[in-house]
Design a protein around this motif. Structure first.
Motif, short mmCIF file in Angstrom:
data_model
loop_
_atom_site.label_atom_id
_atom_site.label_comp_id
_atom_site.label_asym_id
_atom_site.label_seq_id
_atom_site.Cartn_x
_atom_site.Cartn_y
_atom_site.Cartn_z
N ARG A 195 43.30 43.03 31.93
CA ARG A 195 42.45 44.11 31.43
C ARG A 195 42.21 45.12 32.56
O ARG A 195 41.29 44.96 33.37
N SER A 197 40.87 48.03 32.67
CA SER A 197 39.55 48.67 32.71
C SER A 197 38.50 47.74 33.31
O SER A 197 37.62 48.18 34.05
N ARG A 200 39.10 47.72 37.07
CA ARG A 200 38.59 48.93 37.72
C ARG A 200 37.08 48.85 37.90
O ARG A 200 36.56 49.26 38.94
N ARG A 201 36.39 48.34 36.91
CA ARG A 201 34.94 48.23 37.02
C ARG A 201 34.54 47.29 38.15
O ARG A 201 33.62 47.58 38.92
#
Length: 576
Positions: A195, A197, A200-201
């Protein structure tokens, strides 16, 4: 210009500690021997990062167990308070707690967290402890070292017994809707890899990642750490190859030795001073561990104020006599003291002597035979056989002998029920249920009860004696006791004023059984040597090494000359 609190903190550091704490962001390996102030350096590193502009919310520190995480979090909060930073602003977690947070952030269920042993016992009630341990080790290796899922294992057209057991276990976990301790890291790693995203978080939360006890990480934990910091690689790793002692938890000294392969441009900074131990202890411990091939070449020296003694205690007496000699040799100064052994079983004589001498002791992971709840079942079963053997007065020896004979063709007693499968695993996997039976067969426990029976005229007297012993143990077992009884494995990160390491005899330490059963005996020997190094370097003032002069451990022969080991006849004392 640095804030005064941070400048003053850095000024208190030694030059090697300051170099590590203020190294430019990037991949850094801080090699921190025993007693070298690694936690002090880590906390100073975090304070320096914040003082030089790092966002506290972008700093994450990861350590090996909950105790260490709690201690570090408290120290980080205190260091950042003068900067106006709220407590908890910097994330300090264990790897498992971090994995749990990542899973929750991704919307994944993190409950219930199930205890693997309880699930396995529920699946196979007759499973013996040896098989249980082998399955536990194998499942962790599949999940964390090899990194496979049940679905991937199921593609094998001819799965072996371990694979079949793993598939059955994973099916039981799925039916329960839960996950186990290893899943916290393994599933978090898989989610981050699939995942973008989510990754990145978490890159934002781990812009600066600090990893404590790096030598203890398994393959999945290291992969998780490297994934969280790539590609900037602003990671600060602290560890000591000489203290890699958890091979059974999938730690591998080669992992820390090869970090430069995973982190191009890795900067290595060595802390070189052991501030904890007396000079002679440092010298002999280093002489011992230097026999290992799999280690960094490094300098380790004692601090300028290091004072104290190393005491050789050659003693061919019975184990309880040897330990009594140690207790009597220690000064009555109110200082902390510890008896360290290779295994919990080897600590039982120390506990017996402490109880006999009325010495309060702390032994969080040690349970005595009389504390096992199966003793009550044995006494009850013996009482139930009274009419059948014609012993109306309840004399314990014939009753217990009859009980033992009744088990010749099968179990004479049912094993105690396992903990329920819903038992919750702990954050650092160290806690144990006090009602959990000891890791010995019921027959062995019966033999011990038979040994206790001789002085007692009736079964009732024996039962009363057991209860008195339990009350005495409960009174003497105290969390605040000055005396600690522990295995060497359980004391890494701890220190005591006076330390005695017992059982430094051939075949015991290093453990002949561990070497015999190891797939790579030479590497197992090096881990045993590192374990001895850890045990010896717990001492702040005196270190006593207890061994049989007729058969000293290989490690004693490596750290001392024949003249030193043989210059005193047992029992005796030699100050080095």
């Amino acid at each position: 210009m640095l804030p005064s609190s941070v400048a003053e903190r850095l000024d208190r550091l030694a030059s090697d500690q300051r170099e590590a704490a203020t190294a430019p962001p990037g991949p850094v390996l801080c090699v921190a021997p025993a007693g070298s102030g690694k936690t002090t350096t880590l906390v100073a590193r975090i304070a320096w990062l914040v003082a030089t502009g790092a966002d506290p919310a972008a700093i994450t520190a990861v350590t090996f167990n909950k105790r260490a995480a709690d201690e570090m979090a408290a120290r980080v909060d205190a260091a950042l308070e003068p900067l106006g930073i709220a407590a908890g602003a910097v994330r300090v977690k264990t790897f498992h707690a971090l994995g749990r947070e990542i899973l929750a952030d991704a919307g994944q269920s993190v409950e219930p967290l199930l205890d693997r042993e309880s699930v396995l016992r529920d699946m196979w009630p007759e499973i013996d402890r040896g098989t249980l341990r082998r399955l536990d080790d194998a499942f962790s290796r599949l999940k964390l070292d090899i990194g496979v899922t049940a679905a991937e294992v199921a593609t094998d057209p001819e799965p072996g017994p371990i694979a079949r057991a793993f598939l059955a276990y994973e099916s039981a976990m799925e039916d329960a809707g839960g996950l186990d301790f290893d899943d916290l890291v393994a599933r978090a790693l898989r989610l981050l890899e699939t995942r973008p995203s989510l990754l990145r978080r978490w890159h934002g939360s781990c812009e600066h990642l600090l990893v404590d006890e790096t030598q203890d990480v398994d393959r999945s934990q290291l992969r998780l750490a490297l994934l969280l910091v790539a590609p900037k690689n602003q990671i600060f790793l602290v560890g000591d190859d000489d203290q890699t002692i958890y091979g059974w938890r999938l730690a591998d000294v080669r992992r820390v030795l090869a970090l430069a392969d995973d982190l191009p441009g890795l900067r290595r900074i060595d802390l070189t001073v052991n501030y904890r131990c007396p000079r002679v202890v440092v010298e002999r411990a280093v002489r011992l561990v230097a026999h290992n091939d799999e280690r960094f070449v490094k300098t380790i020296r004692a601090g300028p104020a290091a004072e104290g003694r190393l005491i050789l205690a050659p003693d061919g007496s019975d184990e309880t006599v040897r330990i009594r000699h140690v207790f009597e040799s220690w000064p009555d100064d109110g200082a902390t003291r510890a008896i360290l052994a290779r295994t919990n079983a080897e600590l039982l004589p120390a506990a017996a002597v402490a109880i006999e001498m009325g010495l309060p002791f702390r032994a969080p992971k040690l349970r005595l035979l009389s504390e096992d709840r199966r003793v009550d079942a044995i006494l009850a079963a013996a009482a139930a056989t009274a009419s059948g053997v014609g012993v109306p007065d309840g004399s314990p020896l014939p009753l217990l002998a009859a009980l033992a004979r009744s088990g010749e063709d099968g179990p004479f007693l049912p094993e105690p029920p396992p903990r329920p499968a819903s038992a919750t695993a702990t954050a650092d996997n160290d806690a144990r249920d006090l009602d959990e039976p000891l890791p010995i067969e019921t027959g062995e426990l019966l033999a011990a009860v038979v040994g206790w029976a001789a002085p007692h005229a009736t079964l009732a007297e024996l039962a009363a004696a057991v209860e008195r012993q339990r009350r005495l143990i409960a009174d003497l077992r105290r969390d605040d006791a000055a005396l600690t009884l522990a295995t060497a494995h359980s004391t890494k990160g701890l220190e005591f004023d006076h330390v005695a390491v017992i059982g430094l005899d051939a075949g015991r330490f290093p453990s002949a059984r561990s070497l015999r059963e190891a797939p790579e005996p030479a590497r197992a020997l090096e881990e045993e040597r590192r374990l001895a190094y850890v045990a010896w370097t717990r001492a702040r003032r005196t270190l006593t090494l207890v061994y049989d002069p007729s058969s000293p451990s290989q490690f004693m022969c490596e750290a001392f000359s024949d003249a030193e080991l043989g210059s005193v006849t047992a029992p005796g004392r030699l100050g080095c």
